[in-house]
Write a protein that holds these residues in place. Structure first.
Motif, PDB file in Angstrom:
ATOM      1  N   GLY A   9       8.025  -6.983  -8.124  1.00 23.79           N
ATOM      2  CA  GLY A   9       7.103  -8.112  -8.127  1.00 23.79           C
ATOM      3  C   GLY A   9       5.903  -8.005  -7.229  1.00 23.79           C
ATOM      4  O   GLY A   9       5.049  -8.894  -7.222  1.00 23.79           O
ATOM      5  N   ALA A  10       5.793  -6.923  -6.443  1.00 17.29           N
ATOM      6  CA  ALA A  10       4.661  -6.782  -5.526  1.00 17.29           C
ATOM      7  C   ALA A  10       3.392  -6.392  -6.271  1.00 17.29           C
ATOM      8  O   ALA A  10       3.432  -5.797  -7.358  1.00 17.29           O
ATOM      9  CB  ALA A  10       4.969  -5.730  -4.465  1.00 17.29           C
ATOM     10  N   THR A  11       2.257  -6.718  -5.673  1.00 16.81           N
ATOM     11  CA  THR A  11       0.967  -6.173  -6.100  1.00 16.81           C
ATOM     12  C   THR A  11       0.745  -4.903  -5.297  1.00 16.81           C
ATOM     13  O   THR A  11       0.793  -4.924  -4.063  1.00 16.81           O
ATOM     14  CB  THR A  11      -0.170  -7.166  -5.828  1.00 16.81           C
ATOM     15  N   VAL A  12       0.525  -3.785  -5.983  1.00 14.03           N
ATOM     16  CA  VAL A  12       0.535  -2.482  -5.334  1.00 14.03           C
ATOM     17  C   VAL A  12      -0.845  -1.838  -5.377  1.00 14.03           C
ATOM     18  O   VAL A  12      -1.489  -1.780  -6.433  1.00 14.03           O
ATOM     19  CB  VAL A  12       1.562  -1.542  -6.006  1.00 14.03           C
ATOM     20  N   THR A  13      -1.294  -1.352  -4.219  1.00 12.93           N
ATOM     21  CA  THR A  13      -2.499  -0.532  -4.128  1.00 12.93           C
ATOM     22  C   THR A  13      -2.084   0.926  -4.001  1.00 12.93           C
ATOM     23  O   THR A  13      -1.373   1.302  -3.067  1.00 12.93           O
ATOM     24  CB  THR A  13      -3.365  -0.939  -2.925  1.00 12.93           C
ATOM     25  N   LEU A  14      -2.501   1.735  -4.966  1.00 13.87           N
ATOM     26  CA  LEU A  14      -2.184   3.159  -5.000  1.00 13.87           C
ATOM     27  C   LEU A  14      -3.243   3.936  -4.239  1.00 13.87           C
ATOM     28  O   LEU A  14      -4.438   3.741  -4.465  1.00 13.87           O
ATOM     29  CB  LEU A  14      -2.148   3.659  -6.437  1.00 13.87           C
ATOM     30  N   LEU A  23       0.865  -1.178   0.000  1.00 13.15           N
ATOM     31  CA  LEU A  23       0.000   0.000   0.000  1.00 13.15           C
ATOM     32  C   LEU A  23       0.903   1.230   0.000  1.00 13.15           C
ATOM     33  O   LEU A  23       1.781   1.361   0.861  1.00 13.15           O
ATOM     34  CB  LEU A  23      -0.892   0.003   1.236  1.00 13.15           C
ATOM     35  N   VAL A  24       0.700   2.121  -0.960  1.00 15.97           N
ATOM     36  CA  VAL A  24       1.519   3.329  -1.086  1.00 15.97           C
ATOM     37  C   VAL A  24       0.603   4.545  -1.092  1.00 15.97           C
ATOM     38  O   VAL A  24      -0.284   4.657  -1.950  1.00 15.97           O
ATOM     39  CB  VAL A  24       2.355   3.312  -2.379  1.00 15.97           C
ATOM     40  N   THR A  25       0.812   5.465  -0.157  1.00 15.90           N
ATOM     41  CA  THR A  25      -0.005   6.678  -0.121  1.00 15.90           C
ATOM     42  C   THR A  25       0.702   7.807  -0.868  1.00 15.90           C
ATOM     43  O   THR A  25       1.916   7.795  -1.063  1.00 15.90           O
ATOM     44  CB  THR A  25      -0.289   7.120   1.325  1.00 15.90           C
ATOM     45  N   GLY A  26      -0.095   8.782  -1.300  1.00 18.55           N
ATOM     46  CA  GLY A  26       0.456   9.858  -2.115  1.00 18.55           C
ATOM     47  C   GLY A  26       1.049   9.327  -3.396  1.00 18.55           C
ATOM     48  O   GLY A  26       2.078   9.809  -3.884  1.00 18.55           O
ATOM     49  N   ALA A  27       0.372   8.326  -3.976  1.00 21.01           N
ATOM     50  CA  ALA A  27       0.971   7.532  -5.059  1.00 21.01           C
ATOM     51  C   ALA A  27       0.720   8.069  -6.454  1.00 21.01           C
ATOM     52  O   ALA A  27       1.149   7.449  -7.426  1.00 21.01           O
ATOM     53  CB  ALA A  27       0.451   6.094  -4.968  1.00 21.01           C
ATOM     54  N   SER A  28       0.058   9.197  -6.587  1.00 20.01           N
ATOM     55  CA  SER A  28      -0.290   9.664  -7.930  1.00 20.01           C
ATOM     56  C   SER A  28       0.792  10.500  -8.595  1.00 20.01           C
ATOM     57  O   SER A  28       0.703  10.808  -9.786  1.00 20.01           O
ATOM     58  CB  SER A  28      -1.595  10.472  -7.880  1.00 20.01           C
ATOM     59  N   THR A  86     -10.749  -4.703   6.153  1.00 24.09           N
ATOM     60  CA  THR A  86     -10.684  -6.131   5.825  1.00 24.09           C
ATOM     61  C   THR A  86      -9.511  -6.476   4.911  1.00 24.09           C
ATOM     62  O   THR A  86      -9.423  -7.589   4.422  1.00 24.09           O
ATOM     63  CB  THR A  86     -11.996  -6.582   5.148  1.00 24.09           C
ATOM     64  N   GLN A  87      -8.622  -5.511   4.690  1.00 25.51           N
ATOM     65  CA  GLN A  87      -7.507  -5.750   3.771  1.00 25.51           C
ATOM     66  C   GLN A  87      -6.203  -5.974   4.543  1.00 25.51           C
ATOM     67  O   GLN A  87      -5.982  -5.367   5.594  1.00 25.51           O
ATOM     68  CB  GLN A  87      -7.337  -4.561   2.821  1.00 25.51           C
ATOM     69  N   ALA A  88      -5.362  -6.825   4.010  1.00 23.22           N
ATOM     70  CA  ALA A  88      -4.069  -7.107   4.623  1.00 23.22           C
ATOM     71  C   ALA A  88      -2.956  -6.782   3.639  1.00 23.22           C
ATOM     72  O   ALA A  88      -3.036  -7.151   2.461  1.00 23.22           O
ATOM     73  CB  ALA A  88      -3.984  -8.567   5.054  1.00 23.22           C
ATOM     74  N   PHE A  89      -1.938  -6.094   4.125  1.00 24.17           N
ATOM     75  CA  PHE A  89      -0.794  -5.717   3.298  1.00 24.17           C
ATOM     76  C   PHE A  89       0.497  -6.162   3.976  1.00 24.17           C
ATOM     77  O   PHE A  89       0.626  -6.091   5.192  1.00 24.17           O
ATOM     78  CB  PHE A  89      -0.766  -4.199   3.082  1.00 24.17           C
ATOM     79  N   ASP A  90       1.446  -6.580   3.162  1.00 21.42           N
ATOM     80  CA  ASP A  90       2.767  -6.953   3.657  1.00 21.42           C
ATOM     81  C   ASP A  90       3.692  -5.747   3.779  1.00 21.42           C
ATOM     82  O   ASP A  90       4.662  -5.783   4.544  1.00 21.42           O
ATOM     83  CB  ASP A  90       3.421  -7.958   2.697  1.00 21.42           C
ATOM     84  N   ILE A  91       3.392  -4.707   3.003  1.00 12.43           N
ATOM     85  CA  ILE A  91       4.254  -3.525   2.937  1.00 12.43           C
ATOM     86  C   ILE A  91       3.381  -2.282   2.989  1.00 12.43           C
ATOM     87  O   ILE A  91       2.394  -2.179   2.250  1.00 12.43           O
ATOM     88  CB  ILE A  91       5.077  -3.513   1.634  1.00 12.43           C
ATOM     89  N   LEU A  92       3.735  -1.343   3.842  1.00 12.38           N
ATOM     90  CA  LEU A  92       3.094  -0.031   3.863  1.00 12.38           C
ATOM     91  C   LEU A  92       4.148   1.027   3.615  1.00 12.38           C
ATOM     92  O   LEU A  92       5.176   1.067   4.302  1.00 12.38           O
ATOM     93  CB  LEU A  92       2.435   0.234   5.218  1.00 12.38           C
ATOM     94  N   VAL A  93       3.891   1.892   2.622  1.00 13.25           N
ATOM     95  CA  VAL A  93       4.738   3.059   2.396  1.00 13.25           C
ATOM     96  C   VAL A  93       3.910   4.294   2.727  1.00 13.25           C
ATOM     97  O   VAL A  93       3.030   4.693   1.966  1.00 13.25           O
ATOM     98  CB  VAL A  93       5.256   3.124   0.946  1.00 13.25           C
TER      99      VAL A  93
END
Length: 253
Positions: free
Chosen positions: A40-45, A20-25, A86-93
């Motif tokens: 290789g990660a799946t990223v949520t912007l 999950l990356v905030t300010g991602a735009s 309800t979401q789980a992330f391995d990485i938070l930026v």
């Protein structure tokens, strides 16, 4: 055949990880999202403007990256908790941030609230929300700054916000370590982005900044990408509670 067992470098790859990356735009956030996706990660912007997010999502998807997006104002804490419950992330930026550089005696209540609400309050509670469902091996990366470690004129407020981020990150590392979650800060120098561009249009400002960077150049977003992947990956498995300086030597003075 030799009986010597040689060590192997831990992987920098992130397949199977959700980020999950905030300010991602734009700017650093966009670079962070691309770095994680390329590894290789799946990223949520995450960002406030849905149209800007969709443009980034489409470009990254066209490039073959696994990506989705979530239009969200991270200062709306109730909305954050609803969206991520309800979401789980391995990485938070935790990258979303702002700055209002002014002399000390010109800082208003509104300036203070704007900077501290985004840089500290929103980052803190987003980390809290994500940590609740983050699995062992997870990595929280709070985007700090060299200004969390030094002082500068006209930046009392920004320095205060990043120093607070440094403190809370160390405490997160202590508290979350027993459940296998790491927390670190990434601390860039001045990086040329849409947010910093107006600063460098001021006469003399660029020269003042460069005089304090031993490597003699401003940061580019690409300079952040490798260090970010390091902190997100198994390559930094024993790194927690640390501040990774990406400042060209500024804080070495």
């Amino acid at each position: 055949m030799s009986e010597l067992s040689l060590p192997s470098t831990p992987s920098f790859r992130l397949e199977g990880k959700r980020a999950l990356v905030t300010g991602a735009s734009k700017g650093l956030g966009l670079a962070c999202a691309c770095a994680l996706a390329q590894a290789g990660a799946t990223v949520t912007l995450v960002a406030r403007q849905a149209d800007e997010l969709e443009r980034v999502r489409a470009a990254m998807s066209d490039a073959g990256y696994r990506v989705d997006c979530l239009a969200l104002d991270v200062t709306d804490l109730d909305a954050v908790q609803r969206a991520l419950a309800t979401q789980a992330f391995d990485i938070l930026v935790n990258n979303a941030g702002t700055n209002r550089p002014k002399p000390l005696d010109e800082i208003s209540f509104d300036d203070y609230d704007s900077v501290m609400n985004l840089n500290v309050r929103a980052a803190y509670f987003l980390a809290q929300t994500v940590a609740r469902r983050m699995p062992a091996g997870g990595s929280i990366i709070n985007m700090s700054s060299q200004m969390g470690h030094v002082g500068a004129a006209n930046r009392t407020l920004y320095c205060a916000s990043k120093a607070a981020m440094e403190g809370m990150t160390k405490a997160m590392a202590v508290e979350l370590g027993p459940v296998g979650i790491r927390a670190n800060t990434l601390c860039p120098t001045f990086v040329e982005t849409p947010m910093t561009r107006p600063f460098f249009e001021r006469p003399g400002f660029r020269d003042e900044v460069l005089a304090k960077i031993p490597l003699g150049r401003l940061g580019q977003v690409e300079d952040i990408m490798g260090p970010l992947v390091f902190l997100a990956s198994a390559a930094s498995a024993l790194v927690s509670g640390s501040a990774l300086m990406v400042d060209g030597g500024w804080t070495a003075h």
